[in-house]
Design an enzyme around this catalytic site. Structure first.
Site, PDB file in Angstrom:
ATOM      1  CG  ASP A   1      -1.989   0.947   1.212  1.00  0.00           C
ATOM      2  OD1 ASP A   1      -1.805   2.038   0.709  1.00  0.00           O
ATOM      3  OD2 ASP A   1      -1.766   1.685   2.337  1.00  0.00           O
TER       4      ASP A   1
ATOM      5  CG  HIS B   1      -3.974   4.465   3.984  1.00  0.00           C
ATOM      6  ND1 HIS B   1      -4.430   3.240   3.075  1.00  0.00           N
ATOM      7  CD2 HIS B   1      -4.939   5.134   3.966  1.00  0.00           C
ATOM      8  CE1 HIS B   1      -5.242   3.362   2.410  1.00  0.00           C
ATOM      9  NE2 HIS B   1      -5.986   4.222   3.441  1.00  0.00           N
TER      10      HIS B   1
END
Length: 593
Positions: A233, A406
């Site tokens: 990611d 994140h």
């Protein structure tokens, strides 16, 4: 990057990555135990091919295909909300043309978590490609609600972290990761070429609200046994350090709530169950009852409570009919609409267009979410409207009411060091995010030639411990507008933008259907161009221009309807451009009389 230029096969073990010695044996498939080795799919002459149908070079529509021989699996199938230059479009989903040619190979779809940008395209995909779907309980619970809405049936198969699913030659283990939605998982995808770690969205939250931390032990186990490639990611790669724990938001809300005198409205993503739990806990501690506002918020809370992911008592929740019977200081509303979506609950409240909820001076609105790129202007307008209603507004830029889901740079480095991949491929991000994540991998010690960079449609091929980008396949975006899927293309969007920017002029002309003579008009009607009541003289001049142009045409020429339309269009475009420097869309209508 050609396969011929790749280095020979190697296995890393022990020490820091940059100083590892390379073994001479073939790169092994990751094993969970001696018994698994016999179950591994046999090696063939096929490469492992990874193709992003969406999510590489953009935020949203995440969809990754893994293909080996006659077997193909998909990881996620998400959507994207439209940009400002997509007027009238409801959603954007990946183009599945490449998948359509390989439908007989598709063995299953694996879901990392329940956010729209990872599951939102499934109702459209499953209509054409019915196939088994695997995901954790909450992920499938959220998906099931969407499928019911679209009247789509599906074969849903719940899994738990550390469960393994076999689909053709692929063996996939689900690995727990922390994120801004409950039940997120990374995937360890074992193929005859080796193991690929697909992180999905993740962060390394050491104090998550539900106590379920990212399973670093399993990542480390794969790292010790050998990882062919890490797909990680990239969303937060521009942020240094570590991402703050979700629990920090609860503490910030706990400090803020006692200071608020009126009603409190907290806007958040309906899938952020941890955030909903913390808001409910703080509301209870502050003596406030909770009203859920917005269809997706009500549905997702119901699903999460039924599955045991939310612990909110019935006594804490209130019905909207009770709203006007409670003092403002005893009310907390959890609402959708934090991104300023048109017709969302919060936007209707801000526009004073909500039937039951009216903002009063002294109320507090908390936007507890991150601004999705592209929504900044919409959210700014929303905040302005909330202030106009007399509310006090707290959002990410002025208050600590949101943390990201994140991983930041140090967490991304740690993931690389734990998994020790031979190859690295950044995913989930705009192009700049992918480039910066690749550079970060090189800083950690992964050789530059093993740090790949691909965008949607580029095929990353792994064969015999080499990797290359071998070709580009057809990918793109499909626009969903109402019940239409794919019937709105770039030409239609161009026309819509043209209409939005310059307006439209309709020119009505009557021609004798027997003789071809010009006998009526022209009548001019405009929309979004000029105000007709105040521009009669100007429009009259335009009519005269058209009439003069048509008078010069012969009867034979007037009989050609297409030629007449072209003459009218050219005449008015020149006139509008020269006189007021505008370019409205000119639509001639020929009536045969």
């Amino acid at each position: 990057m050609n396969a011929d230029s790749k280095e020979t096969a190697a296995v890393y073990s022990g020490g820091e990555q940059g100083g590892k010695e390379e073994a001479t044996q073939a790169y092994p498939a990751v094993r969970q135990g001696a018994s698994d080795e016999a179950n591994a799919a046999p090696r063939s002459n096929s490469p492992l091919r990874i193709v992003a149908l969406g999510g590489l070079g953009e935020i949203g529509i995440n969809c990754m295909a893994y293909e080996y021989g006659d077997d193909l699996i998909l990881v996620d199938a998400g959507l994207m909300f439209p940009d400002a230059d997509m007027p009238g479009v409801d959603y954007v989903i990946p183009d599945f043309s490449w998948l359509r040619e390989r439908a007989d190979k598709l063995r299953g779809i694996l879901l990392t978590h329940g956010h729209e940008d990872h599951i939102g395209a499934l109702p459209f995909l499953l209509r054409e490609f019915p196939t088994p779907i695997y995901g954790t309980a909450l992920t499938l619970g959220i998906l099931e609600g969407k499928l019911l809405e679209y009247k789509v049936e599906a074969d849903l198969n719940p899994v738990q972290p550390r469960d393994t699913v076999t689909l053709g030659c692929f063996q996939i283990e689900f690995i727990r990761v922390a994120h801004s939605v409950v039940d997120g998982c990374a995937l360890a995808i074992r193929s005859p070429e080796g193991v690929v770690i697909h992180t999905g969205d993740f962060k390394l939250d050491q104090t998550p609200v539900d106590g379920e931390v990212t399973d670093l032990g399993t990542f480390a186990r794969y790292g010790d046994q050998g990882v062919l490639a890490l797909l990680s990611d990239s969303t937060n790669v521009e942020r240094e350090g570590y991402t703050i724990s979700e629990r920090y938001v609860g503490e910030a809300l706990g400090d803020l709530f006692p200071k608020c005198k009126g009603r409190i409205i907290v806007a958040a993503f309906s899938s952020n169950i941890h955030r909903v739990q913390q808001v409910a806990d703080v509301a209870a501690a502050s003596g406030r009852k909770v009203l859920l506002n917005g269809r997706s918020m009500v549905n997702n809370v119901r699903i999460a409570r039924n599955l045991g992911y939310l612990t909110i008592s019935d006594d804490l929740l209130m019905d909207i009919r009770e709203l006007n019977h409670l003092p403002p200081e005893q009310v907390c509303i959890i609402s959708t609409g934090s991104q300023g979506e048109p017709m969302s609950a919060l936007v209707r409240i801000a526009m004073d267009d909500h039937k039951q909820i009216k903002l009063e001076k002294g109320d507090t609105v908390i936007l507890s979410s991150r601004n999705i790129p592209g929504n900044e202007r919409t959210i700014s307008e929303l905040i302005n409207h909330l202030y106009r209603r007399g509310a006090d507004v707290h959002h990410e830029k002025v208050s600590e009411v949101h943390v990201s889901g994140h991983a930041s740079q140090e967490e991304l480095k740690l993931m690389m060091n734990i998994t020790q991949p031979r190859f690295f491929l950044p995913i989930h991000g705009e192009y700049r995010h992918l480039v910066l994540h690749r550079r970060l991998a090189m800083k950690v010690g992964i050789p530059e030639e093993r740090c790949l960079l691909a965008v949607n449609g580029e095929v990353v091929s792994f064969y015999n411990n080499t990797a290359c980008i071998e070709e580009t396949v057809e990918t793109g975006r499909v626009f969903v507008d109402g019940k239409g899927v794919g019937d709105v293309g770039e030409v239609v969007l161009k026309d819509r933008r043209h209409l939005a920017e310059d307006g439209m002029v309709l020119v009505i002309i009557g021609i004798n259907q027997h003789t071809g003579e010009f006998i009526y008009g022209p009548e001019i009607v405009s929309r979004g161009f000029v105000f007709e009541d105040e521009s009669q003289a100007y429009l009259q001049t335009a009519k005269e221009m058209v009439r003069e142009a048509l008078k010069e045409l012969s009867v034979e020429f007037l009989a050609d309807r297409d030629e007449v339309r072209q003459i009218v269009r050219q005449t008015l475009k020149r006139f509008f451009k020269k006189s007021i420097e505008r370019r409205p869309m000119v639509l001639p209508v020929i009536l045969e009389m």
